[in-house]
Design a protein around this motif. Structure first.
Motif, PDB file in Angstrom:
ATOM      1  N   VAL A 113      40.433  24.574  41.356  1.00  0.00           N
ATOM      2  CA  VAL A 113      40.343  25.689  42.293  1.00  0.00           C
ATOM      3  C   VAL A 113      40.142  25.161  43.712  1.00  0.00           C
ATOM      4  O   VAL A 113      40.787  25.611  44.663  1.00  0.00           O
ATOM      5  N   ALA A 114      39.264  24.176  43.848  1.00  0.00           N
ATOM      6  CA  ALA A 114      39.007  23.591  45.169  1.00  0.00           C
ATOM      7  C   ALA A 114      40.258  22.925  45.728  1.00  0.00           C
ATOM      8  O   ALA A 114      40.541  23.021  46.932  1.00  0.00           O
ATOM      9  N   VAL A 115      41.028  22.264  44.876  1.00  0.00           N
ATOM     10  CA  VAL A 115      42.250  21.598  45.317  1.00  0.00           C
ATOM     11  C   VAL A 115      43.276  22.625  45.791  1.00  0.00           C
ATOM     12  O   VAL A 115      43.911  22.460  46.846  1.00  0.00           O
ATOM     13  N   VAL A 116      43.456  23.692  45.024  1.00  0.00           N
ATOM     14  CA  VAL A 116      44.423  24.723  45.414  1.00  0.00           C
ATOM     15  C   VAL A 116      43.991  25.384  46.719  1.00  0.00           C
ATOM     16  O   VAL A 116      44.817  25.640  47.609  1.00  0.00           O
ATOM     17  N   ARG A 117      42.703  25.638  46.853  1.00  0.00           N
ATOM     18  CA  ARG A 117      42.195  26.234  48.099  1.00  0.00           C
ATOM     19  C   ARG A 117      42.491  25.313  49.282  1.00  0.00           C
ATOM     20  O   ARG A 117      42.947  25.762  50.348  1.00  0.00           O
ATOM     21  N   PHE A 118      42.255  24.031  49.103  1.00  0.00           N
ATOM     22  CA  PHE A 118      42.524  23.044  50.162  1.00  0.00           C
ATOM     23  C   PHE A 118      44.005  23.027  50.524  1.00  0.00           C
ATOM     24  O   PHE A 118      44.377  23.030  51.709  1.00  0.00           O
ATOM     25  N   ALA A 119      44.875  23.037  49.497  1.00  0.00           N
ATOM     26  CA  ALA A 119      46.316  22.992  49.739  1.00  0.00           C
ATOM     27  C   ALA A 119      46.790  24.252  50.463  1.00  0.00           C
ATOM     28  O   ALA A 119      47.621  24.178  51.382  1.00  0.00           O
ATOM     29  N   LYS A 120      46.269  25.412  50.079  1.00  0.00           N
ATOM     30  CA  LYS A 120      46.641  26.642  50.766  1.00  0.00           C
ATOM     31  C   LYS A 120      46.207  26.595  52.225  1.00  0.00           C
ATOM     32  O   LYS A 120      46.970  27.018  53.126  1.00  0.00           O
ATOM     33  N   ASN A 121      45.014  26.083  52.471  1.00  0.00           N
ATOM     34  CA  ASN A 121      44.527  25.988  53.850  1.00  0.00           C
ATOM     35  C   ASN A 121      45.356  25.026  54.689  1.00  0.00           C
ATOM     36  O   ASN A 121      45.456  25.190  55.909  1.00  0.00           O
ATOM     37  N   MET A 122      45.971  24.059  54.040  1.00  0.00           N
ATOM     38  CA  MET A 122      46.857  23.129  54.741  1.00  0.00           C
ATOM     39  C   MET A 122      48.237  23.727  55.010  1.00  0.00           C
ATOM     40  O   MET A 122      49.023  23.146  55.763  1.00  0.00           O
ATOM     41  N   GLY A 123      48.539  24.828  54.350  1.00  0.00           N
ATOM     42  CA  GLY A 123      49.828  25.478  54.564  1.00  0.00           C
ATOM     43  C   GLY A 123      50.824  25.312  53.439  1.00  0.00           C
ATOM     44  O   GLY A 123      51.979  25.733  53.576  1.00  0.00           O
ATOM     45  N   ALA A 124      50.401  24.743  52.307  1.00  0.00           N
ATOM     46  CA  ALA A 124      51.312  24.603  51.167  1.00  0.00           C
ATOM     47  C   ALA A 124      51.619  25.983  50.590  1.00  0.00           C
ATOM     48  O   ALA A 124      50.744  26.844  50.507  1.00  0.00           O
ATOM     49  N   ASN A 125      52.850  26.173  50.159  1.00  0.00           N
ATOM     50  CA  ASN A 125      53.298  27.459  49.601  1.00  0.00           C
ATOM     51  C   ASN A 125      53.041  27.462  48.094  1.00  0.00           C
ATOM     52  O   ASN A 125      53.955  27.430  47.278  1.00  0.00           O
ATOM     53  N   VAL A 126      51.748  27.472  47.741  1.00  0.00           N
ATOM     54  CA  VAL A 126      51.367  27.382  46.342  1.00  0.00           C
ATOM     55  C   VAL A 126      50.614  28.641  45.911  1.00  0.00           C
ATOM     56  O   VAL A 126      50.007  29.339  46.728  1.00  0.00           O
ATOM     57  N   SER A 127      50.682  28.913  44.624  1.00  0.00           N
ATOM     58  CA  SER A 127      49.936  30.007  44.013  1.00  0.00           C
ATOM     59  C   SER A 127      49.364  29.490  42.698  1.00  0.00           C
ATOM     60  O   SER A 127      49.706  28.398  42.235  1.00  0.00           O
ATOM     61  N   SER A 128      48.486  30.293  42.076  1.00  0.00           N
ATOM     62  CA  SER A 128      47.875  29.842  40.833  1.00  0.00           C
ATOM     63  C   SER A 128      47.459  31.020  39.983  1.00  0.00           C
ATOM     64  O   SER A 128      47.366  32.157  40.458  1.00  0.00           O
ATOM     65  N   GLU A 129      47.212  30.719  38.702  1.00  0.00           N
ATOM     66  CA  GLU A 129      46.805  31.731  37.743  1.00  0.00           C
ATOM     67  C   GLU A 129      45.623  31.231  36.927  1.00  0.00           C
ATOM     68  O   GLU A 129      45.370  30.021  36.836  1.00  0.00           O
ATOM     69  N   VAL A 130      44.919  32.171  36.312  1.00  0.00           N
ATOM     70  CA  VAL A 130      43.877  31.857  35.338  1.00  0.00           C
ATOM     71  C   VAL A 130      44.066  32.790  34.160  1.00  0.00           C
ATOM     72  O   VAL A 130      44.529  33.925  34.325  1.00  0.00           O
ATOM     73  N   THR A 131      43.733  32.322  32.961  1.00  0.00           N
ATOM     74  CA  THR A 131      43.825  33.179  31.785  1.00  0.00           C
ATOM     75  C   THR A 131      42.496  33.903  31.566  1.00  0.00           C
ATOM     76  O   THR A 131      41.440  33.429  31.986  1.00  0.00           O
ATOM     77  N   PRO A 132      42.532  35.044  30.868  1.00  0.00           N
ATOM     78  CA  PRO A 132      41.270  35.731  30.559  1.00  0.00           C
ATOM     79  C   PRO A 132      40.310  34.877  29.747  1.00  0.00           C
ATOM     80  O   PRO A 132      39.091  34.941  29.941  1.00  0.00           O
ATOM     81  N   GLN A 133      40.842  34.075  28.828  1.00  0.00           N
ATOM     82  CA  GLN A 133      39.965  33.254  28.006  1.00  0.00           C
ATOM     83  C   GLN A 133      39.210  32.217  28.833  1.00  0.00           C
ATOM     84  O   GLN A 133      38.045  31.916  28.559  1.00  0.00           O
ATOM     85  N   HIS A 134      39.847  31.713  29.879  1.00  0.00           N
ATOM     86  CA  HIS A 134      39.195  30.672  30.673  1.00  0.00           C
ATOM     87  C   HIS A 134      38.092  31.209  31.581  1.00  0.00           C
ATOM     88  O   HIS A 134      37.239  30.442  32.016  1.00  0.00           O
ATOM     89  N   PHE A 135      38.099  32.524  31.874  1.00  0.00           N
ATOM     90  CA  PHE A 135      36.968  33.063  32.636  1.00  0.00           C
ATOM     91  C   PHE A 135      35.979  33.811  31.745  1.00  0.00           C
ATOM     92  O   PHE A 135      34.980  34.343  32.227  1.00  0.00           O
ATOM     93  N   SER A 136      36.249  33.865  30.433  1.00  0.00           N
ATOM     94  CA  SER A 136      35.407  34.657  29.535  1.00  0.00           C
ATOM     95  C   SER A 136      34.502  33.826  28.632  1.00  0.00           C
ATOM     96  O   SER A 136      33.367  34.227  28.353  1.00  0.00           O
ATOM     97  N   ILE A 137      34.978  32.706  28.118  1.00  0.00           N
ATOM     98  CA  ILE A 137      34.221  31.918  27.144  1.00  0.00           C
ATOM     99  C   ILE A 137      34.293  30.435  27.480  1.00  0.00           C
ATOM    100  O   ILE A 137      35.208  29.983  28.178  1.00  0.00           O
ATOM    101  N   THR A 138      33.320  29.688  26.985  1.00  0.00           N
ATOM    102  CA  THR A 138      33.226  28.258  27.266  1.00  0.00           C
ATOM    103  C   THR A 138      33.655  27.429  26.055  1.00  0.00           C
ATOM    104  O   THR A 138      33.986  27.967  24.988  1.00  0.00           O
ATOM    105  N   GLU A 139      33.582  26.120  26.228  1.00  0.00           N
ATOM    106  CA  GLU A 139      33.899  25.186  25.153  1.00  0.00           C
ATOM    107  C   GLU A 139      33.035  25.413  23.911  1.00  0.00           C
ATOM    108  O   GLU A 139      33.418  25.027  22.801  1.00  0.00           O
ATOM    109  N   ASN A 140      31.889  26.064  24.064  1.00  0.00           N
ATOM    110  CA  ASN A 140      31.023  26.335  22.911  1.00  0.00           C
ATOM    111  C   ASN A 140      31.705  27.206  21.874  1.00  0.00           C
ATOM    112  O   ASN A 140      31.297  27.231  20.706  1.00  0.00           O
TER     113      ASN A 140
END
Length: 422
Positions: free
Chosen positions: A237-264
């Motif tokens: 997330v930090a890398v994508v934020r940095f790249a966007k601030n530099m002017g790169a034409n990038v976008s990103s996605e996250v899945t529901p599972q990755h914001f809902s549950i952990t490796e446990n």
């Protein structure tokens, strides 16, 4: 005609959020307002319900051709409609891969028979060989929505740069799966306490964010439109934020599972919680949520990846990675983001409608007079236990038996009801 009455109409594109009626005639919305009426219109009472643009999922695996014992375009489309989705983008890691015009036309022809909008990317390289670029021009003319070797990370930086230059030439999108195989042990499980408890090394976060960093800088250099799929690591997330601030034409996605549950979840759900990239730590979830809040992460996509019970019913190291997600996506967003105060309902819908439409340049994902009649009607307050009665052929989900908030009541595509809760 179809008249939707008294719903809370939310349009993330214009920020419209009011109690209103929606009148549909054919494939278009003809009027949004209060106290609407129309002779001979079928009426849906949406009192205490949300009326929103049909959801868009830009990352699904419908397994056709070649693996239809897991899913096919028809059952995948049924699962999508049940989840409130009116547009999906299929990935190209089928058998054969979608690397030729002939195969692309076959999958798009099958999708055209469905009641939702089914689109497909083509592969970046021929049969995922990582070396030979496909015929971008011919595939785009045949209807490719973009290009992705999803499932196989692109290890050759020079070839990635060449693909980006070609994408610029044809003004198309590259969607990238970022996991460096040279830095991973067993795929599908985070390298940490859980994998070590199981007796092996897993996939560390650096295997993801190091490739995100490389390709973000290549995107900056080439000015290509580049989309980073299923971010899982806080550092990404930090890398994508940095790249966007530099002017790169990038976008990103996250899945529901990755914001809902952990490796446990591996300990309680076994192989149904084995994913590529893997579930991470709570600290990563917190950074993913910040990325959703501040716009670094543009969209939510399911990475709907069906597998059979027998395929998943193996020891952890041998079972394939992936889970189904179309029928639980909206509820996971409401339960883990909206109900917990991380996002407003309008902000969640933005990530699931207009933002993916913008990234892929689809004319949908919004509600407007003379706009497309693609809508979802849902109860944002009702909770329901997730049962293994999915429309998908598969049931490989770690969320079975969970109580989730948010229930889809109707899905409407091109002005036709394509799902109605019974």
């Amino acid at each position: 005609m179809l008249l939707i009455k008294n719903g809370r109409v939310i349009d993330p594109k214009t920020k419209f959020d009011e109690i209103a009626d929606v009148l549909i005639d054919g494939k278009k919305i003809v009027k949004i307002g209060r106290n609407l009426s129309a002779e001979k219109a079928d009426v849906i009472d949406a009192t205490d319900k949300i009326v929103a643009p049909g959801l868009i999922d830009c990352h699904v695996h419908f397994r056709e051709p070649g693996q239809t014992h897991k899913e096919d375009i028809h059952t995948g489309s049924l699962a999508a409609a049940r989840g409130g989705f009116t547009t999906v983008v299929m990935m190209a890691n089928t058998n054969p891969t979608v690397s030729t015009v002939e195969t692309l036309r076959e999958v798009l022809a099958a999708g055209a028979h469905e009641k939702i909008h089914v689109k497909s990317v083509a592969t970046i390289t021929n049969s995922f060989d990582g070396r030979t670029l496909t015929d971008f021009e011919a595939l785009l003319q045949a209807g490719a929505a973009g290009f992705s070797d999803d499932g196989i990370p692109f290890t050759d930086a020079g070839k990635v740069r060449e693909a980006m230059q070609k994408a610029v030439e044809f003004d198309t999108l590259l969607s990238l799966h970022e996991e460096d195989p040279q830095l991973t042990g067993v795929l599908g499980i985070n390298d940490g306490k859980i994998s070590h408890h199981c007796g092996f090394n897993g996939a560390p976060t650096v295997s993801e964010y190091s490739m995100v960093a490389r390709d973000a800088m290549l995107a900056l250099d080439t000015k290509a439109r580049v989309h980073f799929q299923h971010l899982s690591a806080g550092e990404s997330v930090a890398v994508v934020r940095f790249a966007k601030n530099m002017g790169a034409n990038v976008s990103s996605e996250v899945t529901p599972q990755h914001f809902s549950i952990t490796e446990n979840a591996i300990l309680s759900h076994g192989t149904n919680a084995k994913l590529n990239p893997p579930l991470r730590r709570q600290a990563d979830i917190e950074k993913l949520i910040i990325g959703l809040k501040d716009g670094t992460i543009d969209m939510i996509a399911t990475d709907h990846a069906p597998h059979t019970h027998d395929e998943k019913n193996q020891e952890l190291q041998k079972a394939p990675s992936g889970m189904i997600g179309l029928e639980t996506s909206l509820a996971l967003g409401i339960t883990h983001l909206v109900a917990k105060g991380h996002l407003t309902l309008l902000e969640l819908l933005e990530k699931m409608t207009i933002n993916p439409a913008k990234v892929y340049r689809f004319d949908t994902g919004y509600l407007a007079e003379n706009g497309p009649a693609d809508l979802v009607i849902f109860d944002a307050n009702e909770s329901r236990e997730i049962l293994a009665d999915f429309a998908s052929k598969s049931s490989n989900s770690p969320f079975i038996s969970d109580s989730l908030q948010g229930v889809v009541k109707y899905t409407i595509c091109d002005g036709e009801i394509v799902y109605h809760e019974v």
